[in-house]
Design a protein around this motif. Structure first.
Motif, PDB file in Angstrom:
ATOM      1  N   PRO A  68      73.893 -31.159 -48.377  1.00 38.84           N
ATOM      2  CA  PRO A  68      74.267 -29.856 -48.447  1.00 38.84           C
ATOM      3  C   PRO A  68      73.951 -29.294 -50.101  1.00 38.84           C
ATOM      4  N   VAL A  69      73.935 -30.222 -50.940  1.00 39.04           N
ATOM      5  CA  VAL A  69      73.811 -29.563 -52.133  1.00 39.04           C
ATOM      6  C   VAL A  69      72.405 -28.615 -52.382  1.00 39.04           C
ATOM      7  N   TYR A  70      71.508 -29.101 -51.321  1.00 41.49           N
ATOM      8  CA  TYR A  70      69.911 -28.499 -51.484  1.00 41.49           C
ATOM      9  C   TYR A  70      69.901 -27.487 -50.504  1.00 41.49           C
ATOM     10  N   LYS A  71      71.089 -27.126 -49.954  1.00 39.56           N
ATOM     11  CA  LYS A  71      70.977 -26.098 -48.766  1.00 39.56           C
ATOM     12  C   LYS A  71      70.957 -24.722 -49.502  1.00 39.56           C
ATOM     13  N   GLN A  72      71.767 -24.590 -50.424  1.00 39.19           N
ATOM     14  CA  GLN A  72      71.911 -23.216 -50.601  1.00 39.19           C
ATOM     15  C   GLN A  72      72.202 -23.228 -52.287  1.00 39.19           C
ATOM     16  N   LEU A  73      71.743 -22.219 -53.031  1.00 39.31           N
ATOM     17  CA  LEU A  73      72.090 -21.911 -54.449  1.00 39.31           C
ATOM     18  C   LEU A  73      73.384 -21.841 -54.710  1.00 39.31           C
ATOM     19  N   THR A  74      74.001 -22.272 -55.623  1.00 36.95           N
ATOM     20  CA  THR A  74      75.484 -21.869 -56.152  1.00 36.95           C
ATOM     21  C   THR A  74      75.515 -20.322 -56.607  1.00 36.95           C
TER      22      THR A  74
ATOM     23  N   ARG B 208      56.308 -37.203 -59.987  1.00 37.40           N
ATOM     24  CA  ARG B 208      56.868 -38.165 -58.990  1.00 37.40           C
ATOM     25  C   ARG B 208      57.126 -37.326 -57.738  1.00 37.40           C
ATOM     26  N   ALA B 209      56.253 -37.358 -56.726  1.00 34.59           N
ATOM     27  CA  ALA B 209      56.449 -36.825 -55.553  1.00 34.59           C
ATOM     28  C   ALA B 209      57.442 -37.686 -54.645  1.00 34.59           C
ATOM     29  N   ARG B 210      58.249 -36.799 -54.183  1.00 32.37           N
ATOM     30  CA  ARG B 210      59.327 -37.332 -53.328  1.00 32.37           C
ATOM     31  C   ARG B 210      59.444 -36.670 -52.085  1.00 32.37           C
ATOM     32  N   ALA B 211      59.155 -37.079 -51.146  1.00 38.00           N
ATOM     33  CA  ALA B 211      58.726 -36.462 -49.949  1.00 38.00           C
ATOM     34  C   ALA B 211      59.006 -37.248 -48.599  1.00 38.00           C
ATOM     35  N   CYS B 212      59.139 -36.593 -47.534  1.00 38.86           N
ATOM     36  CA  CYS B 212      58.861 -37.490 -46.177  1.00 38.86           C
ATOM     37  C   CYS B 212      57.819 -37.870 -45.974  1.00 38.86           C
ATOM     38  N   LYS B 213      57.933 -39.214 -45.769  1.00 38.91           N
ATOM     39  CA  LYS B 213      56.481 -40.091 -45.172  1.00 38.91           C
ATOM     40  C   LYS B 213      56.462 -39.704 -43.799  1.00 38.91           C
TER      41      LYS B 213
ATOM     42  N   PRO C 282      51.514 -39.637 -35.114  1.00 39.17           N
ATOM     43  CA  PRO C 282      51.951 -38.809 -33.848  1.00 39.17           C
ATOM     44  C   PRO C 282      53.433 -38.523 -33.593  1.00 39.17           C
ATOM     45  N   VAL C 283      54.298 -39.385 -34.665  1.00 39.29           N
ATOM     46  CA  VAL C 283      55.614 -38.927 -34.375  1.00 39.29           C
ATOM     47  C   VAL C 283      55.890 -37.827 -34.934  1.00 39.29           C
ATOM     48  N   SER C 284      56.894 -37.059 -34.229  1.00 39.58           N
ATOM     49  CA  SER C 284      57.317 -35.619 -34.716  1.00 39.58           C
ATOM     50  C   SER C 284      57.566 -35.742 -36.131  1.00 39.58           C
ATOM     51  N   ILE C 285      57.196 -34.767 -36.903  1.00 39.07           N
ATOM     52  CA  ILE C 285      57.316 -34.384 -38.211  1.00 39.07           C
ATOM     53  C   ILE C 285      59.037 -33.896 -38.471  1.00 39.07           C
ATOM     54  N   SER C 286      59.567 -33.758 -37.159  1.00 45.38           N
ATOM     55  CA  SER C 286      61.064 -33.276 -37.254  1.00 45.38           C
ATOM     56  C   SER C 286      61.839 -34.443 -37.868  1.00 45.38           C
ATOM     57  N   GLN C 287      61.301 -35.499 -38.044  1.00 45.50           N
ATOM     58  CA  GLN C 287      62.050 -36.688 -38.526  1.00 45.50           C
ATOM     59  C   GLN C 287      62.103 -36.427 -40.030  1.00 45.50           C
ATOM     60  N   CYS C 288      61.579 -35.464 -40.680  1.00 44.65           N
ATOM     61  CA  CYS C 288      61.808 -35.219 -42.009  1.00 44.65           C
ATOM     62  C   CYS C 288      62.916 -34.430 -42.209  1.00 44.65           C
ATOM     63  N   ALA C 289      63.433 -33.831 -41.162  1.00 46.91           N
ATOM     64  CA  ALA C 289      64.746 -32.971 -41.253  1.00 46.91           C
ATOM     65  C   ALA C 289      65.951 -33.323 -40.910  1.00 46.91           C
ATOM     66  N   ILE C 290      66.081 -34.866 -40.116  1.00 40.76           N
ATOM     67  CA  ILE C 290      67.179 -35.707 -40.048  1.00 40.76           C
ATOM     68  C   ILE C 290      68.116 -35.791 -41.327  1.00 40.76           C
ATOM     69  N   PRO C 291      69.152 -35.514 -41.263  1.00 41.22           N
ATOM     70  CA  PRO C 291      70.039 -35.661 -42.380  1.00 41.22           C
ATOM     71  C   PRO C 291      70.208 -37.175 -42.676  1.00 41.22           C
ATOM     72  N   SER C 292      69.718 -38.022 -43.762  1.00 42.51           N
ATOM     73  CA  SER C 292      69.866 -39.171 -43.811  1.00 42.51           C
ATOM     74  C   SER C 292      69.848 -39.256 -45.520  1.00 42.51           C
ATOM     75  N   LYS C 293      69.937 -40.399 -46.153  1.00 48.75           N
ATOM     76  CA  LYS C 293      69.995 -40.796 -47.580  1.00 48.75           C
ATOM     77  C   LYS C 293      68.497 -40.793 -48.056  1.00 48.75           C
ATOM     78  N   ALA C 294      67.674 -41.198 -47.264  1.00 48.38           N
ATOM     79  CA  ALA C 294      66.043 -41.176 -47.370  1.00 48.38           C
ATOM     80  C   ALA C 294      65.775 -39.649 -47.392  1.00 48.38           C
ATOM     81  N   ASN C 295      66.027 -38.796 -46.823  1.00 52.80           N
ATOM     82  CA  ASN C 295      65.548 -37.382 -46.564  1.00 52.80           C
ATOM     83  C   ASN C 295      66.756 -36.779 -47.527  1.00 52.80           C
TER      84      ASN C 295
ATOM     85  N   TRP D  64      66.655 -34.256 -49.442  1.00 48.80           N
ATOM     86  CA  TRP D  64      66.551 -32.624 -49.425  1.00 48.80           C
ATOM     87  C   TRP D  64      67.381 -32.101 -48.217  1.00 48.80           C
ATOM     88  N   THR D  65      68.013 -33.014 -47.234  1.00 41.21           N
ATOM     89  CA  THR D  65      68.810 -32.511 -46.254  1.00 41.21           C
ATOM     90  C   THR D  65      70.148 -32.615 -46.571  1.00 41.21           C
TER      91      THR D  65
END
Length: 109
Positions: free
Chosen positions: A64-70, A37-42, A46-59, A61-62
């Protein structure tokens, strides 16, 4: 969104220059995705792909638990490298004319 996997004869580098033999009698090689099941930013054009980096529940992957390995995850990754990795693209300077691939100089964790 689509996924296009590929297989190729990587004998000269992925087999440690022939040290790890390929069992060609097992061909044709078949791979498939099970319960993928692909879970990715839609991205809507033409809107900037930077919308995929905005911290939100929908994103998710942003988060903190995914930012660095324990430390535990880093230890698990090291164990896999030490016990299962047969080829390291980042140490294959022969393949890149005496240099390391540029993406290999990025932080690993």
């Amino acid at each position: 969104m689509r996924i296009y996997p590929s297989l190729w004869n990587a004998y000269n580098w992925a087999t440690r220059i022939g040290l790890v033999k390929i069992d060609w009698t097992a061909a044709p090689f078949v791979a498939y995705y099970h319960r993928f099941r692909a879970r990715a930013c839609k991205w809507n054009g033409p809107v900037s792909i930077s919308q995929c980096a905005i911290p939100s529940k929908a994103n998710w992957w942003t988060s903190p638990v995914y930012k660095q390995l324990t430390m535990s995850q880093q230890g698990q990754l090291k164990w896999v490298h030490d016990n299962h990795m047969i080829y390291n693209y980042c140490t294959d300077v022969k393949r890149f004319k005496g240099q390391m691939a540029p993406e290999c100089s990025k932080p690993q964790y």
